[in-house]
Scaffold this active site. Structure first.
Site, PDB file in Angstrom:
ATOM      1  N   GLU A   1       0.809  -1.230   0.000  1.00  0.00           N
ATOM      2  CA  GLU A   1       0.000   0.000   0.000  1.00  0.00           C
ATOM      3  C   GLU A   1       0.837   1.272   0.000  1.00  0.00           C
ATOM      4  OE1 GLU A   1      -2.769  -0.367   3.252  1.00  0.00           O
ATOM      5  OE2 GLU A   1      -3.495  -2.307   2.563  1.00  0.00           O
TER       6      GLU A   1
ATOM      7  N   ASN B   1       2.011  -5.254  -3.086  1.00  0.00           N
ATOM      8  CA  ASN B   1       0.611  -5.562  -2.771  1.00  0.00           C
ATOM      9  C   ASN B   1      -0.162  -4.272  -2.489  1.00  0.00           C
ATOM     10  OD1 ASN B   1      -1.401  -7.645  -2.078  1.00  0.00           O
ATOM     11  ND2 ASN B   1      -1.230  -6.887   0.027  1.00  0.00           N
TER      12      ASN B   1
ATOM     13  N   HIS C   1     -10.632  -6.189  -1.987  1.00  0.00           N
ATOM     14  CA  HIS C   1     -11.679  -6.001  -0.972  1.00  0.00           C
ATOM     15  C   HIS C   1     -12.844  -5.285  -1.666  1.00  0.00           C
ATOM     16  CE1 HIS C   1      -9.153  -7.235   2.361  1.00  0.00           C
ATOM     17  NE2 HIS C   1      -8.216  -6.391   1.980  1.00  0.00           N
TER      18      HIS C   1
ATOM     19  N   GLU D   1      -6.259 -10.734  -0.853  1.00  0.00           N
ATOM     20  CA  GLU D   1      -7.056 -10.498   0.362  1.00  0.00           C
ATOM     21  C   GLU D   1      -8.538 -10.474   0.013  1.00  0.00           C
ATOM     22  OE1 GLU D   1      -5.656  -7.039   2.507  1.00  0.00           O
ATOM     23  OE2 GLU D   1      -3.560  -7.521   2.084  1.00  0.00           O
TER      24      GLU D   1
ATOM     25  N   ASP E   1     -12.270 -10.439  -0.326  1.00  0.00           N
ATOM     26  CA  ASP E   1     -13.558 -10.558   0.358  1.00  0.00           C
ATOM     27  C   ASP E   1     -14.546  -9.645  -0.352  1.00  0.00           C
ATOM     28  OD1 ASP E   1     -12.652  -8.132   1.408  1.00  0.00           O
ATOM     29  OD2 ASP E   1     -12.614  -8.815   3.483  1.00  0.00           O
TER      30      ASP E   1
HETATM   31  O1  G3I Z   1      -5.354  -8.082  19.162  1.00  0.00           O
HETATM   32  C1  G3I Z   1      -5.830  -6.825  19.647  1.00  0.00           C
HETATM   33  C2  G3I Z   1      -6.618  -7.022  20.908  1.00  0.00           C
HETATM   34  O2  G3I Z   1      -5.778  -7.535  21.911  1.00  0.00           O
HETATM   35  C3  G3I Z   1      -7.214  -5.696  21.309  1.00  0.00           C
HETATM   36  O3  G3I Z   1      -8.054  -5.874  22.419  1.00  0.00           O
HETATM   37  C4  G3I Z   1      -8.030  -5.108  20.193  1.00  0.00           C
HETATM   38  C5  G3I Z   1      -8.592  -3.743  20.536  1.00  0.00           C
HETATM   39  O4  G3I Z   1      -8.680  -2.907  19.417  1.00  0.00           O
HETATM   40  O5  G3I Z   1      -7.213  -4.987  19.050  1.00  0.00           O
HETATM   41  C6  G3I Z   1      -6.705  -6.208  18.603  1.00  0.00           C
HETATM   42  O6  G3I Z   1      -5.903  -5.977  17.465  1.00  0.00           O
HETATM   43  C7  G3I Z   1      -6.604  -5.685  16.265  1.00  0.00           C
HETATM   44  C8  G3I Z   1      -6.141  -6.675  15.219  1.00  0.00           C
HETATM   45  O7  G3I Z   1      -6.722  -6.349  13.980  1.00  0.00           O
HETATM   46  C9  G3I Z   1      -6.527  -8.111  15.564  1.00  0.00           C
HETATM   47  O8  G3I Z   1      -7.902  -8.234  15.623  1.00  0.00           O
HETATM   48  C10 G3I Z   1      -6.239  -4.288  15.849  1.00  0.00           C
HETATM   49  O9  G3I Z   1      -6.789  -3.342  16.760  1.00  0.00           O
HETATM   50  C11 G3I Z   1      -6.794  -4.008  14.469  1.00  0.00           C
HETATM   51  O10 G3I Z   1      -6.295  -2.762  14.021  1.00  0.00           O
HETATM   52  C12 G3I Z   1      -6.338  -5.088  13.514  1.00  0.00           C
HETATM   53  O11 G3I Z   1      -6.955  -4.847  12.258  1.00  0.00           O
HETATM   54  C13 G3I Z   1      -6.318  -5.461  11.180  1.00  0.00           C
HETATM   55  C14 G3I Z   1      -5.997  -4.407  10.132  1.00  0.00           C
HETATM   56  O12 G3I Z   1      -5.428  -5.035   8.989  1.00  0.00           O
HETATM   57  C15 G3I Z   1      -5.024  -3.378  10.649  1.00  0.00           C
HETATM   58  O13 G3I Z   1      -4.789  -2.422   9.710  1.00  0.00           O
HETATM   59  C16 G3I Z   1      -7.244  -6.491  10.602  1.00  0.00           C
HETATM   60  O14 G3I Z   1      -7.410  -7.565  11.538  1.00  0.00           O
HETATM   61  C17 G3I Z   1      -6.670  -7.046   9.302  1.00  0.00           C
HETATM   62  O15 G3I Z   1      -7.642  -7.845   8.677  1.00  0.00           O
HETATM   63  C18 G3I Z   1      -6.330  -5.899   8.370  1.00  0.00           C
HETATM   64  O16 G3I Z   1      -5.741  -6.432   7.221  1.00  0.00           O
HETATM   65  C19 G3I Z   1      -5.421  -5.481   6.213  1.00  0.00           C
HETATM   66  C20 G3I Z   1      -4.185  -5.994   5.503  1.00  0.00           C
HETATM   67  O17 G3I Z   1      -3.155  -6.236   6.414  1.00  0.00           O
HETATM   68  C21 G3I Z   1      -3.728  -5.020   4.425  1.00  0.00           C
HETATM   69  N1  G3I Z   1      -4.830  -4.723   3.525  1.00  0.00           N
HETATM   70  C22 G3I Z   1      -6.045  -4.280   4.136  1.00  0.00           C
HETATM   71  C23 G3I Z   1      -6.527  -5.293   5.168  1.00  0.00           C
HETATM   72  C24 G3I Z   1      -7.854  -4.899   5.731  1.00  0.00           C
HETATM   73  O18 G3I Z   1      -7.770  -3.715   6.460  1.00  0.00           O
END
Ligand code: G3I
Length: 463
Positions: free
Chosen positions: A171, A214, A250, A279, A281
Site C-alpha cells: 500500500e 501488494n 476487498h 485479500e 472478500d
Molecule cells: O489483538 C488486539 C486485541 O488484543 C485488542 O483488544 C483489540 C482492541 O482494538 O485490538 C486487537 O488488534 C486488532 C487486530 O486487527 C486483531 O484483531 C487491531 O486493533 C486491528 O487494528 C487489527 O486490524 C487489522 C488491520 O489489517 C489493521 O490495519 C485487521 O485484523 C486485518 O484484517 C487488516 O488487514 C489489512 C491488511 O493487512 C492489508 N490490507 C487491508 C486489510 C484490511 O484492512
C-alpha cells in the site's frame, strides 16, 4: 492429485494431504505440457484447495493465530485451503515491537501449522505504513533505512525457504487520481527509492521467495493501478527484483468487482510478473455475492500468471468487516452460496466423495503424482503408475519440470531426457510388467531454484 490415464475412466479419489499435494501438480502441469484431460478422466475436486490445485493454483486464506485452537475453524482451514497468510502476525508491530527485539511466536504458530498440513505460506507484510511500532516513526533517514533493511533481512531469514511469496511493500500509493506515493515514514524520509531498496534487500535475504508488491483499489485499470503498473514496468526494465503483484480485492457495493478486472491482471502479467489475488472478500449475501466471487475466480483462471487466490479469512464471524459477511463460510462454518460458486468456477463439485473409480481400462495405465518431501531448496516427487484392467508389459511417462527447476536425482526408474533437459521420460528399471490393477512408483528430486510448482505429468503410455 494428478491423474493422467490413457483411457477415459474415473480415477481414484485421493484424500487428505497426499491428494492435495498431488493435485497441486496436475493441471498447471498438464497445461504446461500441452496436455488435455480426456472427458471423464478427471474427478471433480470437492474442496477449494484441491479444485484450485487442479487448475495449477493455490487457494488460501488469512489466518489468525489465536483462532487455531477452535476446532471448527481449524477443521475448515485444514479441509479447504492449501495456502495461508497471517492476518496480522507478520506485521512489523507484531514481529519487532521494539528495535532489534523480534517476537516470532504467534507467526510461527501459523507457519508451523501450515507446514504440518502441507500448505504454502504467503508472507504479509514487510514494509507498510500501518501497524508500524512507534519507534520506527521516530527515526531519522539513515536510521530508518538501516532499520528497514534489518527488519526485512531478519524476518525473511527467519522463515527462509518456508514462505513462497512475500508482500515486500504494501500500500505505498495514494488513492484517487494523483498516482502519487502515499505519505509514510519511509516515503517521507527515504523518498521513492525506498521501494526499490526494500525489494533488493528482500532478494538478498531469501533468494527463493517470490517478491510481491501488494495494494488495494488497484483491481481496475485506474490512476492508482496505472502508477503501480509504471513502477513494476520500470523495475522490470532496470532489473530491480520483483516477481509478483498482489491485488487485495476487498469489494463491496461501493467498490464492486470491476468490469476490467481480468484485463488489469493480464496487463500486469504481461510485464513478466505473477499476479495473485491476496485479500479477497466481497460484502453481500446469496446469489449476488456468489456471482461476484465467480467473476473473480474466472478472471484469475483466465490469466495464466494468476497463481492463486487468498480470501481474507475463514469465516464471516472473524472477518475484519464481519458486518458485511464477506467470506465463503458463515459464522457457523456453513458453506455459503459464494462457496459453491467458487468451487464450481474452479471446476470442483460439492457432490461428495465418489470413492475409488474403476481405474484405467484394458491395455491401459494411469499415473498420479504427489510431493512427498520438501526442504528449503528442493522437493521430492513420486509418480505412481497403475495398470488398468488387464496386465501390461511396460510403461512410459513424461515428467516436465518448470525452469529453472532441475531434477537432481531419480530412483526406481530408468530416465532419458530431451535436449532442453526439462522433459524426463521415465521407463521401468528392468521388468515393467504389471498385473491388472497393480501399481509401481518412481521418484525424483527437484531442485526448485525458486520455482515450487509441481512438474507437469504426461499421460501413461503402455508398451
Ligand atoms: O489483538 C488486539 C486485541 O488484543 C485488542 O483488544 C483489540 C482492541 O482494538 O485490538 C486487537 O488488534 C486488532 C487486530 O486487527 C486483531 O484483531 C487491531 O486493533 C486491528 O487494528 C487489527 O486490524 C487489522 C488491520 O489489517 C489493521 O490495519 C485487521 O485484523 C486485518 O484484517 C487488516 O488487514 C489489512 C491488511 O493487512 C492489508 N490490507 C487491508 C486489510 C484490511 O484492512
Amino acid at each position: 492429485m494428478i491423474d493422467a490415464s490413457t483411457r477415459g475412466r474415473a480415477r481414484p479419489r485421493w484424500r487428505g494431504r497426499v491428494r492435495r499435494a498431488a493435485a497441486a501438480c496436475a493441471v498447471g502441469i498438464m497445461a504446461a505440457a500441452g496436455l488435455v484431460a480426456l472427458p471423464g478422466t478427471a474427478h471433480a475436486a470437492s474442496t477449494l484447495g484441491d479444485a484450485a490445485a487442479e487448475r495449477g493454483r493455490y487457494f488460501g486464506t488469512a489466518v489468525a493465530a489465536n483462532r487455531l485452537g477452535e476446532s471448527d475453524y481449524t477443521a475448515t482451514l485444514n479441509r479447504e485451503f492449501n495456502s495461508v497468510t497471517a492476518e496480522n502476525e507478520m506485521k512489523w508491530d507484531a514481529l519487532e515491537p521494539s528495535r532489534g527485539s523480534f517476537s516470532y511466536g504467534n507467526a510461527d504458530r501459523i507457519v508451523n501449522h501450515a507446514r504440518a498440513q502441507g500448505m504454502d505460506v504467503r508472507g504479509h507484510t514487510l514494509v507498510w505504513h500501518s501497524q508500524l511500532p512507534g519507534w520506527v516513526s521516530g527515526l531519522g533517514a539513515n536510521d530508518l533505512r538501516s532499520a528497514m533493511n534489518h527488519h526485512i533481512t531478519q524476518v525473511m531469514q527467519h522463515w527462509r525457504g518456508q514462505i513462497h511469496s512475500w508482500d515486500v511493500v504494501n500500500e505505498a500509493f495514494q488513492d484517487g487520481s494523483s498516482g502519487a506515493r502515499r505519505p509514510s515514514p519511509f516515503q517521507d524520509r527515504l523518498g521513492n527509492g525506498f521501494i526499490e531498496e526494500a525489494f533488493r534487500t528482500a532478494r538478498a535475504a531469501d533468494p527463493n521467495a517470490k517478491l510481491c508488491y501488494n495494494d488495494y483499489n488497484t483491481d481496475a485499470i485506474n490512476a492508482k493501478s496505472n502508477a503501480v503498473y509504471a513502477m513494476v514496468r520500470d523495475f522490470k526494465q532496470r532489473g530491480v527484483p520483483i516477481d509478483c503483484v498482489g491485488f487485495q480485492s476487498h469489494f463491496n457495493s461501493g467498490n464492486p468487482v470491476p468490469g476490467d478486472f481480468r484485463q488489469n491482471l493480464q496487463r500486469f502479467a504481461d510485464l513478466g510478473v505473477d499476479v495473485q489475488i491476496t485479500e479477497l472478500d466481497i460484502e453481500g449475501s446469496g446469489t449476488t455475492q456468489a456471482n461476484h466471487y465467480r467473476t473473480v475466480v474466472e478472471a484469475c483462471l483466465a490469466v495464466s500468471r494468476c497463481t492463486g487466490i487468498t480470501v481474507w479469512g475463514v469465516t464471516d464471524k472473524y472477518s475484519w468487516r464481519s458486518g458485511g459477511t464477506p467470506l465463503l463460510f458463515d459464522g457457523n462454518y456453513n458453506k455459503k452460496p459464494a462457496y459453491d460458486a467458487v468451487l464450481t468456477a474452479l471446476g470442483g463439485t460439492g457432490g461428495g466423495d465418489p470413492g475409488p473409480g474403476p481405474g484405467p481400462g484394458p491395455g491401459a495405465c494411469s499415473v498420479t503424482y504427489e510431493q512427498t518431501d520438501r526442504w528449503g531448496d528442493r522437493f521430492n516427487g513420486r509418480v505412481t503408475v497403475r495398470a488398468g484392467s488387464t496386465a501390461i508389459s511396460g510403461w512410459r511417462v513424461d515428467v516436465t519440470v518448470r525452469p529453472p527447476q532441475k531434477i537432481s536425482a531419480t530412483w526406481n526408474g530408468s530416465p532419458t531426457w530431451d535436449s532442453s533437459g526439462n522433459v524426463m521420460t521415465m521407463r521401468p528399471n528392468g521388468n515393467g510388467s504389471l498385473q491388472p490393477g497393480a501399481s509401481t512408483s518412481f521418484g525424483f528430486t527437484v531442485m526448485a531454484n525458486g520455482e515450487w510448482s509441481a512438474p507437469a505429468l504426461g499421460t501413461c503410455t503402455t508398451s
